[in-house]
Write a protein that holds these residues in place. Sequence first.
Motif, PDB file in Angstrom:
ATOM      1  N   VAL A 115      12.839  16.074 -26.102  1.00 47.53           N
ATOM      2  CA  VAL A 115      11.929  14.947 -26.306  1.00 47.53           C
ATOM      3  C   VAL A 115      12.709  13.634 -26.278  1.00 47.53           C
ATOM      4  CG1 VAL A 115      10.422  13.774 -27.976  1.00 47.53           C
ATOM      5  CG2 VAL A 115      10.203  16.238 -27.612  1.00 47.53           C
ATOM      6  N   ASN A 116      12.238  12.702 -25.468  1.00 46.66           N
ATOM      7  CA  ASN A 116      12.784  11.345 -25.430  1.00 46.66           C
ATOM      8  C   ASN A 116      11.623  10.372 -25.619  1.00 46.66           C
ATOM      9  OD1 ASN A 116      15.791  11.523 -24.501  1.00 46.66           O
ATOM     10  ND2 ASN A 116      14.693  12.953 -23.172  1.00 46.66           N
ATOM     11  N   LEU A 117      11.750   9.487 -26.617  1.00 48.07           N
ATOM     12  CA  LEU A 117      10.657   8.567 -26.910  1.00 48.07           C
ATOM     13  C   LEU A 117      11.163   7.377 -27.714  1.00 48.07           C
ATOM     14  CD1 LEU A 117       7.555   8.017 -26.893  1.00 48.07           C
ATOM     15  CD2 LEU A 117       7.449   9.309 -29.050  1.00 48.07           C
ATOM     16  N   LYS A 118      10.734   6.187 -27.323  1.00 52.22           N
ATOM     17  CA  LYS A 118      11.012   4.978 -28.094  1.00 52.22           C
ATOM     18  C   LYS A 118       9.716   4.514 -28.749  1.00 52.22           C
ATOM     19  CE  LYS A 118      14.950   3.201 -25.425  1.00 52.22           C
ATOM     20  NZ  LYS A 118      15.497   2.043 -24.661  1.00 52.22           N
ATOM     21  N   ALA A 169      -4.951   1.837 -30.954  1.00 54.44           N
ATOM     22  CA  ALA A 169      -3.516   2.064 -30.749  1.00 54.44           C
ATOM     23  C   ALA A 169      -2.923   1.067 -29.754  1.00 54.44           C
ATOM     24  CB  ALA A 169      -3.286   3.494 -30.250  1.00 54.44           C
ATOM     25  N   ASP A 170      -1.594   1.027 -29.752  1.00 50.56           N
ATOM     26  CA  ASP A 170      -0.864   0.222 -28.760  1.00 50.56           C
ATOM     27  C   ASP A 170      -0.360   1.098 -27.618  1.00 50.56           C
ATOM     28  OD1 ASP A 170      -0.683  -2.557 -30.036  1.00 50.56           O
ATOM     29  OD2 ASP A 170       0.012  -1.268 -31.671  1.00 50.56           O
ATOM     30  N   TYR A 171       0.168   2.290 -27.981  1.00 50.08           N
ATOM     31  CA  TYR A 171       0.729   3.183 -26.969  1.00 50.08           C
ATOM     32  C   TYR A 171       0.292   4.614 -27.240  1.00 50.08           C
ATOM     33  CZ  TYR A 171       3.671  -0.865 -26.134  1.00 50.08           C
ATOM     34  OH  TYR A 171       4.099  -2.144 -25.870  1.00 50.08           O
ATOM     35  N   VAL A 172       0.221   5.402 -26.174  1.00 53.25           N
ATOM     36  CA  VAL A 172      -0.127   6.820 -26.270  1.00 53.25           C
ATOM     37  C   VAL A 172       0.947   7.627 -25.546  1.00 53.25           C
ATOM     38  CG1 VAL A 172      -1.812   8.605 -25.711  1.00 53.25           C
ATOM     39  CG2 VAL A 172      -2.593   6.305 -26.335  1.00 53.25           C
ATOM     40  N   ALA A 173       1.503   8.627 -26.235  1.00 61.20           N
ATOM     41  CA  ALA A 173       2.515   9.501 -25.641  1.00 61.20           C
ATOM     42  C   ALA A 173       1.980  10.926 -25.601  1.00 61.20           C
ATOM     43  CB  ALA A 173       3.809   9.453 -26.463  1.00 61.20           C
ATOM     44  N   LEU A 174       2.133  11.592 -24.470  1.00 65.04           N
ATOM     45  CA  LEU A 174       1.641  12.965 -24.307  1.00 65.04           C
ATOM     46  C   LEU A 174       2.797  13.947 -24.411  1.00 65.04           C
ATOM     47  CD1 LEU A 174      -0.553  15.059 -23.539  1.00 65.04           C
ATOM     48  CD2 LEU A 174       0.028  14.625 -21.151  1.00 65.04           C
ATOM     49  N   LEU A 175       2.683  14.873 -25.379  1.00 64.46           N
ATOM     50  CA  LEU A 175       3.669  15.937 -25.554  1.00 64.46           C
ATOM     51  C   LEU A 175       3.159  17.187 -24.856  1.00 64.46           C
ATOM     52  CD1 LEU A 175       6.313  16.911 -27.021  1.00 64.46           C
ATOM     53  CD2 LEU A 175       4.829  17.635 -28.910  1.00 64.46           C
ATOM     54  N   ALA A 208       4.770  21.045 -23.175  1.00 62.87           N
ATOM     55  CA  ALA A 208       5.883  21.961 -22.888  1.00 62.87           C
ATOM     56  C   ALA A 208       7.188  21.464 -23.487  1.00 62.87           C
ATOM     57  CB  ALA A 208       6.018  22.161 -21.379  1.00 62.87           C
ATOM     58  N   GLY A 209       7.087  20.910 -24.700  1.00 56.15           N
ATOM     59  CA  GLY A 209       8.291  20.522 -25.431  1.00 56.15           C
ATOM     60  C   GLY A 209       8.872  19.180 -25.065  1.00 56.15           C
ATOM     61  N   LYS A 210       8.219  18.439 -24.158  1.00 60.05           N
ATOM     62  CA  LYS A 210       8.739  17.146 -23.722  1.00 60.05           C
ATOM     63  C   LYS A 210       7.628  16.099 -23.759  1.00 60.05           C
ATOM     64  CE  LYS A 210      11.858  19.359 -20.337  1.00 60.05           C
ATOM     65  NZ  LYS A 210      13.162  19.047 -20.937  1.00 60.05           N
ATOM     66  N   ILE A 211       8.022  14.835 -23.813  1.00 60.28           N
ATOM     67  CA  ILE A 211       7.064  13.743 -23.635  1.00 60.28           C
ATOM     68  C   ILE A 211       6.910  13.537 -22.138  1.00 60.28           C
ATOM     69  CG2 ILE A 211       6.613  11.290 -23.967  1.00 60.28           C
ATOM     70  CD1 ILE A 211       6.347  12.863 -26.553  1.00 60.28           C
ATOM     71  N   GLU A 212       5.731  13.878 -21.624  1.00 63.82           N
ATOM     72  CA  GLU A 212       5.488  13.785 -20.185  1.00 63.82           C
ATOM     73  C   GLU A 212       5.282  12.346 -19.722  1.00 63.82           C
ATOM     74  OE1 GLU A 212       5.649  15.415 -17.492  1.00 63.82           O
ATOM     75  OE2 GLU A 212       6.210  17.340 -18.342  1.00 63.82           O
ATOM     76  N   CYS A 213       4.663  11.534 -20.583  1.00 61.34           N
ATOM     77  CA  CYS A 213       4.417  10.140 -20.192  1.00 61.34           C
ATOM     78  C   CYS A 213       4.036   9.323 -21.407  1.00 61.34           C
ATOM     79  CB  CYS A 213       3.317  10.066 -19.135  1.00 61.34           C
ATOM     80  SG  CYS A 213       1.802  10.884 -19.629  1.00 61.34           S
ATOM     81  N   VAL A 214       4.262   8.036 -21.314  1.00 61.48           N
ATOM     82  CA  VAL A 214       3.850   7.072 -22.329  1.00 61.48           C
ATOM     83  C   VAL A 214       3.017   6.013 -21.623  1.00 61.48           C
ATOM     84  CG1 VAL A 214       4.584   5.422 -24.076  1.00 61.48           C
ATOM     85  CG2 VAL A 214       5.972   7.472 -23.650  1.00 61.48           C
ATOM     86  N   GLU A 215       1.821   5.739 -22.166  1.00 58.25           N
ATOM     87  CA  GLU A 215       0.903   4.800 -21.526  1.00 58.25           C
ATOM     88  C   GLU A 215       0.456   3.724 -22.516  1.00 58.25           C
ATOM     89  OE1 GLU A 215      -0.379   4.778 -18.385  1.00 58.25           O
ATOM     90  OE2 GLU A 215       0.452   6.661 -17.620  1.00 58.25           O
ATOM     91  N   ASN A 216       0.082   2.562 -21.987  1.00 60.59           N
ATOM     92  CA  ASN A 216      -0.559   1.530 -22.784  1.00 60.59           C
ATOM     93  C   ASN A 216      -1.953   2.027 -23.171  1.00 60.59           C
ATOM     94  OD1 ASN A 216      -2.190  -0.835 -23.473  1.00 60.59           O
ATOM     95  ND2 ASN A 216      -0.437  -2.027 -22.792  1.00 60.59           N
ATOM     96  N   ALA A 217      -2.248   2.008 -24.464  1.00 58.25           N
ATOM     97  CA  ALA A 217      -3.518   2.567 -24.932  1.00 58.25           C
ATOM     98  C   ALA A 217      -4.726   1.805 -24.393  1.00 58.25           C
ATOM     99  CB  ALA A 217      -3.549   2.570 -26.459  1.00 58.25           C
ATOM    100  N   LYS A 218      -4.556   0.524 -24.136  1.00 56.92           N
ATOM    101  CA  LYS A 218      -5.695  -0.298 -23.705  1.00 56.92           C
ATOM    102  C   LYS A 218      -6.139   0.032 -22.278  1.00 56.92           C
ATOM    103  CE  LYS A 218      -5.424  -2.481 -27.594  1.00 56.92           C
ATOM    104  NZ  LYS A 218      -5.000  -1.449 -28.509  1.00 56.92           N
ATOM    105  N   THR A 219      -5.247   0.586 -21.477  1.00 53.09           N
ATOM    106  CA  THR A 219      -5.579   0.881 -20.074  1.00 53.09           C
ATOM    107  C   THR A 219      -5.468   2.371 -19.754  1.00 53.09           C
ATOM    108  OG1 THR A 219      -3.281   0.411 -19.431  1.00 53.09           O
ATOM    109  CG2 THR A 219      -4.861  -1.410 -19.282  1.00 53.09           C
ATOM    110  N   ILE A 220      -5.425   3.194 -20.802  1.00 56.75           N
ATOM    111  CA  ILE A 220      -5.124   4.610 -20.588  1.00 56.75           C
ATOM    112  C   ILE A 220      -6.204   5.327 -19.766  1.00 56.75           C
ATOM    113  CG2 ILE A 220      -6.175   5.398 -22.755  1.00 56.75           C
ATOM    114  CD1 ILE A 220      -3.779   7.388 -22.928  1.00 56.75           C
ATOM    115  N   TRP A 221      -7.473   4.892 -19.883  1.00 52.81           N
ATOM    116  CA  TRP A 221      -8.526   5.579 -19.138  1.00 52.81           C
ATOM    117  C   TRP A 221      -8.449   5.306 -17.643  1.00 52.81           C
ATOM    118  CZ3 TRP A 221     -11.191   9.429 -21.214  1.00 52.81           C
ATOM    119  CH2 TRP A 221     -11.235   9.513 -22.606  1.00 52.81           C
ATOM    120  N   GLU A 222      -7.656   4.318 -17.262  1.00 57.85           N
ATOM    121  CA  GLU A 222      -7.429   4.046 -15.839  1.00 57.85           C
ATOM    122  C   GLU A 222      -6.114   4.640 -15.346  1.00 57.85           C
ATOM    123  OE1 GLU A 222      -8.354   1.084 -17.896  1.00 57.85           O
ATOM    124  OE2 GLU A 222     -10.323   1.969 -17.490  1.00 57.85           O
ATOM    125  N   SER A 223      -5.405   5.364 -16.229  1.00 58.06           N
ATOM    126  CA  SER A 223      -4.092   5.897 -15.871  1.00 58.06           C
ATOM    127  C   SER A 223      -4.171   6.850 -14.675  1.00 58.06           C
ATOM    128  CB  SER A 223      -3.482   6.656 -17.056  1.00 58.06           C
ATOM    129  OG  SER A 223      -2.287   7.310 -16.681  1.00 58.06           O
TER     130      SER A 223
END
Length: 257
Positions: free
Chosen positions: A22-25, A206-212, A214-229
Amino acid sequence: MTAIEIIDLKKKFATKWVTNGVNLKIPAGKMTVIIGRSGEGKSVLLKQIIGLIKPTSGSVIVEGVDITKLTDQELDEEFKKFGYVFQFAALLDSLTVFENLGITLLENGVPREKVLPIVKEKLALVNLSQDTLYKYPSELSGGMRKRVGLARTLITEPKIILYDEPSTGLDPITAKVIHELLYDMQKRLNITSVVVSHDTEIFKYADYVALLYAGKIECVENAKTIWESKNPYIHQFIRGDIKGPIQAEVVHQKDKF
């Protein structure tokens, strides 16, 4: 500014890797929501962030300090930066609301005459009246118990609060009240919030959304635009699609009976 940086974090139980690189800031003063399927290891990740579970390898750097390298005594000092709100509030059933909150103050050496004013102040922060002071957890609704759990966490004035599924078991209206409360606390007190949740409604706060996955963070998205990701993992998960890179559990016909 980064409050928490997680670097190549791994945790193995027996033969199973729960976190596996896992890598995440996590930015200071912001709300970061960690999402993922049930059993994916989100709660285990939270407990590694706070130091309750030691990782097999990797680093958790909190305000410049790698807590994975600390002794138990040093870790006790780092705990003071954190608050942890449990999934079902984890209140002591045999104690009143006042006692559930006040016990932490007494353990930290706060004089008895100062305990009641502090408890009242924290209850007011979570929009609970003094009428709840001498009630037992069994006399409170689910939403009220969640708020008491948050008030207890605020007692120590933490800089970082970790929330484990704060809206689990609540109806949609009460869940919204809790989400708005978390948002208000984070903004008013400039708290760094890390929230594990399945509830996509929290994205509004929220400000940010991170998806965990298979044991890793697959992506980090801005919460305000996540439905357009355009990220295929986020797109599939938040819409509940069966088809996509996240492999759905196969339910065999015989398992339905």
